[in-house]
Design a protein around this motif. Structure first.
Motif, mmCIF file in Angstrom:
data_model
loop_
_atom_site.group_PDB
_atom_site.id
_atom_site.type_symbol
_atom_site.label_atom_id
_atom_site.label_comp_id
_atom_site.label_asym_id
_atom_site.label_seq_id
_atom_site.Cartn_x
_atom_site.Cartn_y
_atom_site.Cartn_z
ATOM 1 N N ALA A 151 13.731 -4.339 43.959
ATOM 2 C CA ALA A 151 12.582 -4.089 44.845
ATOM 3 C C ALA A 151 12.770 -4.811 46.174
ATOM 4 C CB ALA A 151 11.297 -4.537 44.162
ATOM 5 N N GLN A 152 13.399 -5.995 46.133
ATOM 6 C CA GLN A 152 13.642 -6.762 47.357
ATOM 7 C C GLN A 152 14.772 -6.152 48.184
ATOM 8 O OE1 GLN A 152 13.532 -8.222 44.243
ATOM 9 N NE2 GLN A 152 11.393 -8.883 44.447
ATOM 10 N N GLY A 153 15.488 -5.191 47.579
ATOM 11 C CA GLY A 153 16.627 -4.606 48.261
ATOM 12 C C GLY A 153 16.292 -3.457 49.186
ATOM 13 N N TYR A 154 15.017 -3.073 49.271
ATOM 14 C CA TYR A 154 14.612 -1.997 50.186
ATOM 15 C C TYR A 154 14.175 -2.601 51.519
ATOM 16 C CZ TYR A 154 14.959 1.256 46.341
ATOM 17 O OH TYR A 154 15.450 2.023 45.307
ATOM 18 N N ASN A 155 14.618 -2.013 52.596
ATOM 19 C CA ASN A 155 14.398 -2.610 53.909
ATOM 20 C C ASN A 155 13.977 -1.547 54.922
ATOM 21 O OD1 ASN A 155 14.482 -4.025 56.321
ATOM 22 N ND2 ASN A 155 16.308 -5.179 55.750
ATOM 23 N N ASP A 156 12.667 -1.483 55.191
ATOM 24 C CA ASP A 156 12.154 -0.507 56.159
ATOM 25 C C ASP A 156 12.534 -0.847 57.594
ATOM 26 O OD1 ASP A 156 11.009 1.089 54.236
ATOM 27 O OD2 ASP A 156 9.036 0.150 54.359
ATOM 28 N N HIS A 157 12.972 -2.089 57.832
ATOM 29 C CA HIS A 157 13.368 -2.485 59.187
ATOM 30 C C HIS A 157 14.624 -1.743 59.644
ATOM 31 C CE1 HIS A 157 10.331 -5.567 59.334
ATOM 32 N NE2 HIS A 157 10.798 -6.134 58.236
ATOM 33 N N LEU A 158 15.340 -1.139 58.694
ATOM 34 C CA LEU A 158 16.561 -0.421 59.037
ATOM 35 C C LEU A 158 16.295 1.017 59.483
ATOM 36 C CD1 LEU A 158 18.785 -1.671 56.075
ATOM 37 C CD2 LEU A 158 18.951 -2.382 58.468
ATOM 38 N N LYS A 159 15.047 1.470 59.372
ATOM 39 C CA LYS A 159 14.711 2.827 59.797
ATOM 40 C C LYS A 159 14.996 2.998 61.287
ATOM 41 C CE LYS A 159 11.129 3.762 56.332
ATOM 42 N NZ LYS A 159 11.746 4.967 55.736
ATOM 43 N N GLU A 160 15.486 4.166 61.651
ATOM 44 C CA GLU A 160 15.887 4.409 63.032
ATOM 45 C C GLU A 160 14.695 4.620 63.958
ATOM 46 O OE1 GLU A 160 18.702 7.576 63.003
ATOM 47 O OE2 GLU A 160 20.235 6.389 61.964
ATOM 48 N N ASN A 161 13.610 5.175 63.437
ATOM 49 C CA ASN A 161 12.407 5.378 64.239
ATOM 50 C C ASN A 161 11.225 5.616 63.307
ATOM 51 O OD1 ASN A 161 12.329 8.303 63.623
ATOM 52 N ND2 ASN A 161 14.145 8.376 64.955
ATOM 53 N N GLN A 162 10.039 5.810 63.882
ATOM 54 C CA GLN A 162 8.822 5.958 63.080
ATOM 55 C C GLN A 162 8.789 7.252 62.272
ATOM 56 O OE1 GLN A 162 5.252 6.527 65.493
ATOM 57 N NE2 GLN A 162 6.501 7.239 67.224
ATOM 58 N N TYR A 163 9.640 8.191 62.620
ATOM 59 C CA TYR A 163 9.686 9.471 61.913
ATOM 60 C C TYR A 163 10.743 9.487 60.804
ATOM 61 C CZ TYR A 163 7.231 10.636 66.221
ATOM 62 O OH TYR A 163 6.344 10.636 67.273
ATOM 63 N N ASP A 164 11.481 8.432 60.699
ATOM 64 C CA ASP A 164 12.549 8.328 59.695
ATOM 65 C C ASP A 164 11.925 8.106 58.319
ATOM 66 O OD1 ASP A 164 14.773 7.828 58.169
ATOM 67 O OD2 ASP A 164 15.626 6.319 59.511
ATOM 68 N N THR A 165 12.073 9.067 57.411
ATOM 69 C CA THR A 165 11.483 8.972 56.073
ATOM 70 C C THR A 165 12.495 8.563 55.008
ATOM 71 O OG1 THR A 165 11.870 11.332 55.651
ATOM 72 C CG2 THR A 165 9.756 10.720 56.647
ATOM 73 N N ASN A 166 13.721 8.276 55.406
ATOM 74 C CA ASN A 166 14.742 7.874 54.446
ATOM 75 C C ASN A 166 14.441 6.513 53.833
ATOM 76 O OD1 ASN A 166 16.810 10.042 54.626
ATOM 77 N ND2 ASN A 166 16.885 9.407 56.772
ATOM 78 N N LYS A 167 14.946 6.293 52.641
ATOM 79 C CA LYS A 167 14.893 4.981 52.008
ATOM 80 C C LYS A 167 16.169 4.225 52.362
ATOM 81 C CE LYS A 167 12.207 6.274 47.923
ATOM 82 N NZ LYS A 167 12.141 6.194 46.438
ATOM 83 N N TYR A 168 16.016 3.000 52.849
ATOM 84 C CA TYR A 168 17.169 2.160 53.159
ATOM 85 C C TYR A 168 17.226 1.041 52.134
ATOM 86 C CZ TYR A 168 17.578 4.692 57.533
ATOM 87 O OH TYR A 168 17.742 5.684 58.461
ATOM 88 N N PHE A 169 18.379 0.873 51.520
ATOM 89 C CA PHE A 169 18.512 -0.107 50.447
ATOM 90 C C PHE A 169 19.781 -0.920 50.631
ATOM 91 C CE2 PHE A 169 20.145 4.008 49.242
ATOM 92 C CZ PHE A 169 21.355 3.767 48.593
ATOM 93 N N VAL A 170 19.739 -2.147 50.163
ATOM 94 C CA VAL A 170 20.881 -3.050 50.320
ATOM 95 C C VAL A 170 21.200 -3.709 48.985
ATOM 96 C CG1 VAL A 170 20.321 -3.514 52.731
ATOM 97 C CG2 VAL A 170 19.476 -5.050 50.960
ATOM 98 N N ARG A 171 22.436 -4.142 48.869
ATOM 99 C CA ARG A 171 22.848 -4.920 47.701
ATOM 100 C C ARG A 171 23.815 -6.004 48.191
ATOM 101 N NH1 ARG A 171 21.547 -5.229 41.987
ATOM 102 N NH2 ARG A 171 22.744 -7.088 41.508
ATOM 103 N N THR A 172 23.510 -7.256 47.853
ATOM 104 C CA THR A 172 24.346 -8.378 48.278
ATOM 105 C C THR A 172 25.263 -8.795 47.138
ATOM 106 O OG1 THR A 172 22.637 -9.177 49.788
ATOM 107 C CG2 THR A 172 24.371 -10.734 49.177
ATOM 108 N N ILE A 173 26.541 -8.904 47.447
ATOM 109 C CA ILE A 173 27.547 -9.361 46.490
ATOM 110 C C ILE A 173 28.025 -10.728 46.959
ATOM 111 C CG2 ILE A 173 29.766 -8.881 45.409
ATOM 112 C CD1 ILE A 173 27.694 -6.790 44.760
ATOM 113 N N THR A 174 27.804 -11.752 46.155
ATOM 114 C CA THR A 174 28.228 -13.099 46.549
ATOM 115 C C THR A 174 29.717 -13.294 46.277
ATOM 116 O OG1 THR A 174 27.530 -13.954 44.399
ATOM 117 C CG2 THR A 174 25.953 -14.131 46.206
ATOM 118 N N PHE A 175 30.342 -14.148 47.088
ATOM 119 C CA PHE A 175 31.752 -14.454 46.882
ATOM 120 C C PHE A 175 31.907 -15.271 45.603
ATOM 121 C CE2 PHE A 175 31.704 -14.729 51.760
ATOM 122 C CZ PHE A 175 31.749 -13.346 51.866
#
Length: 212
Positions: free
Chosen positions: A102-126
């Motif tokens: 749930a913490q992996g979704y990031n709306d700050h990555l949307k390109e504009n206010q009309y962007d309806t895509n889901k942006y998600f991230v996954r961090t892999i530690t060294f």
């Protein structure tokens, strides 16, 4: 957070005889599902994969997202991984599925206010912070789970290394602090590429794009 080198898929501890050959698995793909790029995390000492998925695929809601990761090459050993292996139920032991939280979704990555895509991230530690780990070649492939529990995948896996991402992020000055910028240069880049040009820090922010 997980480490690619500690989830049983590291090639550092294998011999050339340990290559895994798996049966092809047909995957449903969608061009709107993509790995957007990569970011380096100084705080977590890891690499972050950024993905994008539409709200619906084939008329069905996307309910989960994540990435399939594989270790393609490490310490001189090349593992037998194809896109057919890069699926959720893969039998290739150098491939793993990691779901976004749930913490992996990031709306700050949307390109504009009309962007309806889901942006998600996954961090892999060294795992070790070693030269071999940074130079290893990995694969990442975005996936989505639909409301009927079917899996859909990005059309093609994206190849990357921690070193190549660090070099691009450093050159483009994408880290958010001088300390993080210097960390990339001194800890990740210089041991493998001593001739890589030094760059004075001037933050620009952003994501290093994924290769096609």
């Amino acid at each position: 957070m997980r480490s690619l080198m500690k989830i049983g898929i590291s090639a550092i501890f294998i011999s050339a005889m340990a290559l895994c050959f798996s049966m092809p698995i047909k995957a449903d793909v969608n061009s709107s599902l993509r790995t957007r790029g990569f970011q380096m995390s100084y705080e977590k000492k890891g690499i972050r994969t950024v993905g994008m998925a539409p709200e619906k695929i084939n008329g069905k809601n996307v309910v989960k997202t994540g990435f399939i990761y594989g270790v393609k090459e490490s310490n001189g050993f090349v593992n037998n991984i194809s896109d057919e292996d890069m699926v959720a139920n893969s039998t290739n032991k150098y491939v793993v599925k990691l779901e976004s939280t749930a913490q992996g979704y990031n709306d700050h990555l949307k390109e504009n206010q009309y962007d309806t895509n889901k942006y998600f991230v996954r961090t892999i530690t060294f795992a070790y912070g070693s030269k071999a780990e940074f130079e290893s070649v990995y694969l990442a492939r975005a996936y989505a789970v639909l409301e009927d529990d079917t899996y859909v995948y990005e059309e093609n896996s994206k190849e990357f290394s921690i070193l190549s991402v660090a070099e691009l992020v450093y050159a483009k000055m994408l880290m958010s602090s001088q300390e993080a910028h210097d960390y990339l240069y001194n800890v990740i880049i210089l041991p493998s590429n001593p001739s890589f040009p030094f760059a004075d820090y001037n933050w620009s922010g952003g994501t290093a794009p994924a290769g096609e």
